[in-house]
Design an enzyme around this catalytic site. Sequence first.
Site, PDB file in Angstrom:
ATOM      1  N   ASN A  43     -26.210  15.906 -59.881  1.00  0.00           N
ATOM      2  CA  ASN A  43     -27.279  15.839 -61.156  1.00  0.00           C
ATOM      3  C   ASN A  43     -26.188  16.720 -62.362  1.00  0.00           C
ATOM      4  OD1 ASN A  43     -29.447  15.641 -62.899  1.00  0.00           O
ATOM      5  ND2 ASN A  43     -30.115  17.670 -62.681  1.00  0.00           N
ATOM      6  N   SER A  67     -36.430  10.361 -63.460  1.00  0.00           N
ATOM      7  CA  SER A  67     -35.171  10.983 -63.714  1.00  0.00           C
ATOM      8  C   SER A  67     -34.226  10.154 -62.501  1.00  0.00           C
ATOM      9  CB  SER A  67     -34.748  12.280 -63.360  1.00  0.00           C
ATOM     10  OG  SER A  67     -36.093  12.761 -64.173  1.00  0.00           O
ATOM     11  N   LYS A 118     -37.611  19.195 -72.069  1.00  0.00           N
ATOM     12  CA  LYS A 118     -38.814  18.919 -71.298  1.00  0.00           C
ATOM     13  C   LYS A 118     -39.851  19.929 -71.611  1.00  0.00           C
ATOM     14  CE  LYS A 118     -37.509  15.048 -69.567  1.00  0.00           C
ATOM     15  NZ  LYS A 118     -36.154  14.834 -69.539  1.00  0.00           N
ATOM     16  N   THR A 157     -31.085   5.743 -68.762  1.00  0.00           N
ATOM     17  CA  THR A 157     -30.034   5.894 -69.837  1.00  0.00           C
ATOM     18  C   THR A 157     -29.215   4.738 -69.691  1.00  0.00           C
ATOM     19  OG1 THR A 157     -30.022   8.281 -69.813  1.00  0.00           O
ATOM     20  CG2 THR A 157     -28.035   7.466 -70.738  1.00  0.00           C
ATOM     21  N   SER A 158     -28.797   4.302 -68.653  1.00  0.00           N
ATOM     22  CA  SER A 158     -27.953   3.068 -68.463  1.00  0.00           C
ATOM     23  C   SER A 158     -28.671   1.782 -69.043  1.00  0.00           C
ATOM     24  CB  SER A 158     -27.465   2.906 -67.074  1.00  0.00           C
ATOM     25  OG  SER A 158     -28.226   2.809 -65.916  1.00  0.00           O
ATOM     26  N   CYS A 197     -32.979   7.068 -62.536  1.00  0.00           N
ATOM     27  CA  CYS A 197     -33.479   5.740 -61.888  1.00  0.00           C
ATOM     28  C   CYS A 197     -32.894   4.814 -62.914  1.00  0.00           C
ATOM     29  CB  CYS A 197     -34.897   5.737 -62.016  1.00  0.00           C
ATOM     30  SG  CYS A 197     -35.521   6.578 -60.248  1.00  0.00           S
TER      31      CYS A 197
HETATM   32  C1  SPV Z   1     -34.766  13.966 -66.690  1.00  0.00           C
HETATM   33  O1  SPV Z   1     -34.463  14.458 -65.653  1.00  0.00           O
HETATM   34  O2  SPV Z   1     -35.618  13.190 -66.750  1.00  0.00           O
HETATM   35  C2  SPV Z   1     -33.719  14.466 -67.802  1.00  0.00           C
HETATM   36  C3  SPV Z   1     -33.002  15.359 -67.866  1.00  0.00           C
HETATM   37  O3  SPV Z   1     -33.858  13.612 -68.840  1.00  0.00           O
HETATM   38  S1  SPV Z   1     -33.649  16.955 -67.740  1.00  0.00           S
HETATM   39  O4  SPV Z   1     -33.474  17.527 -69.140  1.00  0.00           O
HETATM   40  O5  SPV Z   1     -33.536  17.855 -66.641  1.00  0.00           O
HETATM   41  O6  SPV Z   1     -35.176  16.508 -67.524  1.00  0.00           O
HETATM   42 MN    MN Z   2     -35.802  12.649 -68.722  1.00  0.00          MN
END
Ligand code: SPV
Ligand code: MN
Length: 635
Positions: free
Chosen positions: A399, A284, A242, A289-290, A286
Amino acid sequence: MDNIKTFKKHLEKKIITKVDLEKLYALNNNHIFRIINEFVDLCKPSKVTIISDSKEDIEYVRRKAIKIGEESELALEGHTVHYDGFFTISNHDQARDKENTQVLVSKEQQGIYPWINTMEREKGLKEIFEIMDGAMKGHECLVRFFSLGPKNSEFSILALQLTDSFYVGHSEDLLYREGYEEFKRLNGSDNFFYFIHSSGELMGDPPVTKNLEKRRIYVDLKGGRVLSVNNQYAGNSLGLKKLALRLGIFKANNEDWLTEHYFIMGLHPKGKDRITYACGAYPSACGKTSTAMLPGQTIVGDDIAYIRKWDDGYCHGVNIEHGIFGIIKDVNLNDDPEIFKALTTPRETIFSNVLIKNGTPYWLGDGRVPQEEGFNFSGEWYKGKKDENGVEIPFAHPNARYTIRISELLNADPMLNEPNGVPVHLIFYGGRDSDNMPPVLESFDWEHGVFLGASIESETTSATIGQEGVRKMQPMANLDFLVVPLGKYLENHQRFGQSLDFPPKVFATNYFLKSKDGEYLNGILDKLVWVMWAELRVHSDVNAIETPIGYIPKYKDLELLFKRYLDKNYTKDDYVEQFSIRVKKLIEKLDRVEEMYRKEKNMPKFFWDILNEQREKLNNIGKEKGEIISPLDLS
Ligand code: SPV
Ligand code: MN
């Protein structure tokens, strides 16, 4: 070459080996020497280790993460567990720290970013340099080279990482493409991002950051770098995730391309011989990934993409990563079969902040019988254990995460490492919205799509530190990472799409609609149907119903898709409940959108035009048909 001379002094002090120094010489880049010098002098590690792309170097990082206790081996081959710091349920290091993430800007720039934490650059640098002074004492500092994006690709940006966390170094091997050889091709230029990270002083076993109150993540746009200290959680510590997203957004928005919080996936409709590529931005936790890991489809990436205009008239996207740092909560055989299978097969995988019992990881919502005791981030855990404030500690963190390589998955898309990326045919924007937006909605055109993306609302989740369940606007699911004024960002989006012969079709999805009794109206895998309906729309294979807010599916098409993909009978009642146009709620939402965007100084005109038009259409139809309109009354 003062920087090299200084380096030789480090050699005399024996903090770097001759072999490693040779690895640096081979890069022929004085900027790298300068950066390492500056931060080795500041952070004062006892050893500096240069990691090339060689298997031995990469294996050294993985082994040492285990040796020093940042990771522990589990029963299945290749599986390890890592813990991030925990004091209490409200004071921990297991999520992104928004409050202490600051974008460093000039005095004049302050005040032009109502949504972004900013700090005056000189002040911020002074503060973080003080905190970083000696932060790596007694630690070994890894110097790593990566490529954000496929090798040999005009999309990609190189990245240099210094870190004293072997967990960070190891995670980056799973998540990013090696870039030591790519750096050689830079020919001495400083055209790369760099990231300095230190976990700071450690405590306990496993070793975790002690001084969380001095956790800082400062984004220095001018220097093309991010400095991060006193943390381990990957969203704060891994430069390439990020932190690089923020630098990428800055670069893209000052050029003519996009850096987005997108997954990229290949859609494979049953009975048709084609692949349609989709991107999707979801806040995040929501369902991002799935979605990217839906059964029967292929995954290019699950988190961050660089998107460029391409000469075939489409825009193309690459995944800047080649791994997944995914939320593990609720991953079970029923709801996320592909991910569950991947996580229960021997392969290099890092689990974080889960419960371990007899070498097996357990997490919330894993579909197994919950354990009564085991080891987790709070140490030995037993059912009913409380933190020092008397708050019950769950057996795993909501998380908690897993880290894996995409290339090892059976559903990896063959174009994963294609230097030219994949054409983007459609984009999904999704929120966590219990009471207004339908499960899927198609925009009228590109600009309306930008508006839909800009007006995603979502309830806050455990992916960031702070209260959960608070409804917030999440433009393009990117607000947490924005480092340019929102108005400029949206205008760039509008212009970008207009410059394409074939702009992607844009859809809004909402997997979290609830009934009046607070029950979710959809099953977790229903998202496969929404996604496959959108795929059909891209190819004009089905018609849709026009509503004031966009196009929605026809019942008969969904009925067929539910049968085809999920073998489920989708009833007309379900359809009506899910796809009714909630006029009053939608007008209230527009009011919230307006309230937020009024605070932004230079909003593009198209945004207000669309907002006003939507409100007028909703008002008119509301007068004619009432507060809630069945989709059957619209066809
Ligand atoms: C997110 O929270 O959008 C993620 C994990 O992909 S993080 O690296 O914490 O941002
Ligand atoms: Mn993310």
